[in-house]
Write an enzyme that holds these catalytic residues in place. Structure first.
Site, PDB file in Angstrom:
ATOM      1  N   HIS A  43      34.069  34.639  32.979  1.00 38.71           N
ATOM      2  CA  HIS A  43      34.310  35.525  34.121  1.00 38.71           C
ATOM      3  C   HIS A  43      35.510  35.001  34.900  1.00 38.71           C
ATOM      4  O   HIS A  43      35.384  34.064  35.687  1.00 38.71           O
ATOM      5  CB  HIS A  43      33.092  35.588  35.044  1.00 38.71           C
ATOM      6  CG  HIS A  43      33.222  36.612  36.129  1.00 38.71           C
ATOM      7  ND1 HIS A  43      32.363  37.681  36.250  1.00 38.71           N
ATOM      8  CD2 HIS A  43      34.110  36.756  37.145  1.00 38.71           C
ATOM      9  CE1 HIS A  43      32.707  38.424  37.287  1.00 38.71           C
ATOM     10  NE2 HIS A  43      33.780  37.872  37.850  1.00 38.71           N
ATOM     11  N   HIS A  45      39.329  35.993  37.017  1.00 40.36           N
ATOM     12  CA  HIS A  45      40.321  36.900  37.601  1.00 40.36           C
ATOM     13  C   HIS A  45      41.702  36.265  37.481  1.00 40.36           C
ATOM     14  O   HIS A  45      41.935  35.179  38.029  1.00 40.36           O
ATOM     15  CB  HIS A  45      40.002  37.168  39.078  1.00 40.36           C
ATOM     16  CG  HIS A  45      38.699  37.877  39.284  1.00 40.36           C
ATOM     17  ND1 HIS A  45      38.590  39.244  39.282  1.00 40.36           N
ATOM     18  CD2 HIS A  45      37.443  37.400  39.480  1.00 40.36           C
ATOM     19  CE1 HIS A  45      37.329  39.588  39.484  1.00 40.36           C
ATOM     20  NE2 HIS A  45      36.608  38.481  39.603  1.00 40.36           N
ATOM     21  N   LYS A 129      33.025  46.372  32.440  1.00 39.38           N
ATOM     22  CA  LYS A 129      32.596  45.821  33.720  1.00 39.38           C
ATOM     23  C   LYS A 129      32.122  46.926  34.661  1.00 39.38           C
ATOM     24  O   LYS A 129      32.833  47.895  34.902  1.00 39.38           O
ATOM     25  CB  LYS A 129      33.742  45.052  34.375  1.00 39.38           C
ATOM     26  CG  LYS A 129      33.386  44.410  35.719  1.00 39.38           C
ATOM     27  CD  LYS A 129      32.332  43.318  35.567  1.00 39.38           C
ATOM     28  CE  LYS A 129      31.893  42.771  36.923  1.00 39.38           C
ATOM     29  NZ  LYS A 129      32.921  41.932  37.553  1.00 39.38           N
ATOM     30  N   HIS A 167      28.414  43.496  38.213  1.00 37.87           N
ATOM     31  CA  HIS A 167      28.450  42.955  39.575  1.00 37.87           C
ATOM     32  C   HIS A 167      27.175  43.455  40.242  1.00 37.87           C
ATOM     33  O   HIS A 167      27.074  44.623  40.623  1.00 37.87           O
ATOM     34  CB  HIS A 167      29.689  43.429  40.334  1.00 37.87           C
ATOM     35  CG  HIS A 167      29.787  42.854  41.719  1.00 37.87           C
ATOM     36  ND1 HIS A 167      30.744  41.921  42.068  1.00 37.87           N
ATOM     37  CD2 HIS A 167      29.041  43.057  42.840  1.00 37.87           C
ATOM     38  CE1 HIS A 167      30.581  41.583  43.340  1.00 37.87           C
ATOM     39  NE2 HIS A 167      29.543  42.264  43.823  1.00 37.87           N
ATOM     40  N   HIS A 205      27.918  36.157  37.976  1.00 39.48           N
ATOM     41  CA  HIS A 205      27.893  35.290  39.167  1.00 39.48           C
ATOM     42  C   HIS A 205      26.608  35.424  39.978  1.00 39.48           C
ATOM     43  O   HIS A 205      26.606  35.811  41.139  1.00 39.48           O
ATOM     44  CB  HIS A 205      29.121  35.536  40.054  1.00 39.48           C
ATOM     45  CG  HIS A 205      29.528  36.965  40.229  1.00 39.48           C
ATOM     46  ND1 HIS A 205      28.669  37.979  40.607  1.00 39.48           N
ATOM     47  CD2 HIS A 205      30.738  37.563  40.082  1.00 39.48           C
ATOM     48  CE1 HIS A 205      29.308  39.119  40.690  1.00 39.48           C
ATOM     49  NE2 HIS A 205      30.575  38.887  40.365  1.00 39.48           N
ATOM     50  N   ASP A 279      34.346  32.889  37.950  1.00 37.09           N
ATOM     51  CA  ASP A 279      34.724  33.894  38.948  1.00 37.09           C
ATOM     52  C   ASP A 279      35.877  33.370  39.802  1.00 37.09           C
ATOM     53  O   ASP A 279      35.970  33.680  40.997  1.00 37.09           O
ATOM     54  CB  ASP A 279      33.537  34.282  39.832  1.00 37.09           C
ATOM     55  CG  ASP A 279      33.798  35.530  40.666  1.00 37.09           C
ATOM     56  OD1 ASP A 279      34.705  36.314  40.295  1.00 37.09           O
ATOM     57  OD2 ASP A 279      33.116  35.721  41.690  1.00 37.09           O
TER      58      ASP A 279
END
Length: 376
Positions: A43, A45, A129, A167, A205, A279
């Site tokens: 995970h 970004h 996602k 999420h 997460h 994350d």
């Protein structure tokens, strides 16, 4: 593999042991080294543009592969956009890097089943996602009614063996922010797995004991969870200690200490249902330290050091490699990495910041001393 280096320092003497195939030997005058199969980040970004170019080297030097989140502006909603994003990541990689980005699609109310077929055929897209609309950074284009508007897409994902990455928070303003994960489990995830029990789901997460219980009680091989360094090491007090701490603000927000302890216990138990997902979410300092600061913690440079800290404090270093390197690829049906990395127990100070032409990025645990250091 855990081994020691003989140095001139004095440390306590312990008996040698062999734990689940690992040679553990700590003796007087020794420094510990931990050799692991190359970890992956499930995970991550990476952003785009100059921010991508700035942060990519940190992840590329620590991890073999990463599931790359699609919440750009505009979001990555098509396979062609995912392939283009992958190409931009590959162009930004440091020379001689073997890092592999694993791309994802951003699910919307208007995503079509044929897009899932294209994604699977591309060989570049590995998951879809789910962002509930308004739940986090750049989620305004997310889903408003999962089963009402996305059921045909979810059914195609089952056929294509394409995982749904979740999420896990509701966005109803009437629900307290600290309860949104539990309510999401009860009102969205439970009906979803009842409707589509063969859909592979990663609860991303996780932040609560409720999420731990949900994952542990679900069918193994179909429900798993990623866990971040921040949710293993920090609780909600960390946002306010000594004044407001914007660099400890993330979404899902940090929770009570009892929830943190439950997540640590689950992760260090050796369960195959939990795996590494940082994350890591970089934002420029000025966008964190402002009246309406962004959510996200930048942990890529320190994540492996922090995970080692958690497992060592739990007396579970022998279980670290499965969490960092085995459980993720096993769930995704991908081969485990062949290369190795080494962490040495050698105290080092995390930089206060990383400076770039566009500004600064503050890493997690900035200015603090960590015991475990990756040998690069």
């Amino acid at each position: 593999m855990i081994k020691t280096l003989v140095l001139s320092c004095n440390v306590p003497k312990f008996n040698s042991a062999k734990i689940e195939g690992h040679n553990l030997s700590i003796s007087k005058g020794a420094m510990m080294e931990l050799t692991l199969t190359q970890p992956d980040d499930w995970h991550l970004h990476l952003r785009d543009g100059s921010l991508l170019e700035a942060v990519l080297p940190h992840s590329a030097s620590h991890f073999g592969r990463a599931i790359v989140m699609p919440n750009l502006k505009p979001p990555v909603i098509t396979t062609s956009a995912a392939v283009a994003y992958r190409e931009s990541i590959m162009r930004a990689l440091p020379a001689n890097s073997n890092f592999t980005p694993l791309m994802t699609l951003y699910l919307t109310d208007s995503t079509k089943p044929d897009e899932i077929k294209l994604a699977r055929q591309s060989g570049a897209v590995f998951a879809v996602k789910l962002y509930p609309a308004g739940a986090t950074t750049n989620s305004q284009d997310g889903v408003t009614d999962l089963l009402g508007k996305c059921l045909p897409v979810l059914e195609e994902m089952v056929k294509q063996d394409m995982p749904l990455l979740v999420h896990g928070e509701v966005t109803d303003a009437a629900v307290d922010i600290f309860d949104r994960e539990k309510v999401f489990i009860d009102t969205v995830l439970q009906p979803l797995i009842h409707e589509l029990p063969q859909l592979k789901i990663v609860m991303e997460h996780i932040t609560t004991s409720d999420a731990v219980s949900f994952v542990e009680s679900s069918k193994e091989g179909f429900i798993a969870a990623t866990v971040t360094p921040q949710h293993l090491l920090l609780n909600r007090n960390s946002i306010f200690e000594g004044g407001l701490q914007p660099h400890n603000y993330c979404l899902p927000v940090l929770k009570r200490e009892t929830h943190r302890q439950a997540i640590v216990a689950a992760v260090t138990s050796g369960s195959k249902r939990f795996f590494l997902g940082t994350d890591s979410a970089p934002h420029e300092r000025r966008r964190k330290e402002c009246p309406c600061g962004c959510a996200g913690i930048y942990n890529a440079p320190v994540a492996l050091s922090l995970y080692a800290k958690v497992f060592e404090e739990a007396g579970a270093l022998d279980k670290l490699e499965a969490f960092t390197s085995f459980n993720g690829p096993d769930f995704y049906g991908l081969p485990r990495n062949k290369s190795k990395i080494t962490l040495r127990k050698n105290p080092w100070v995390v930089p206060e910041s990383f400076s770039f032409p566009f500004g600064e990025i503050i890493p997690m645990f900035a200015g603090k001393t960590l015991d475990w250091q990756l040998l690069l």
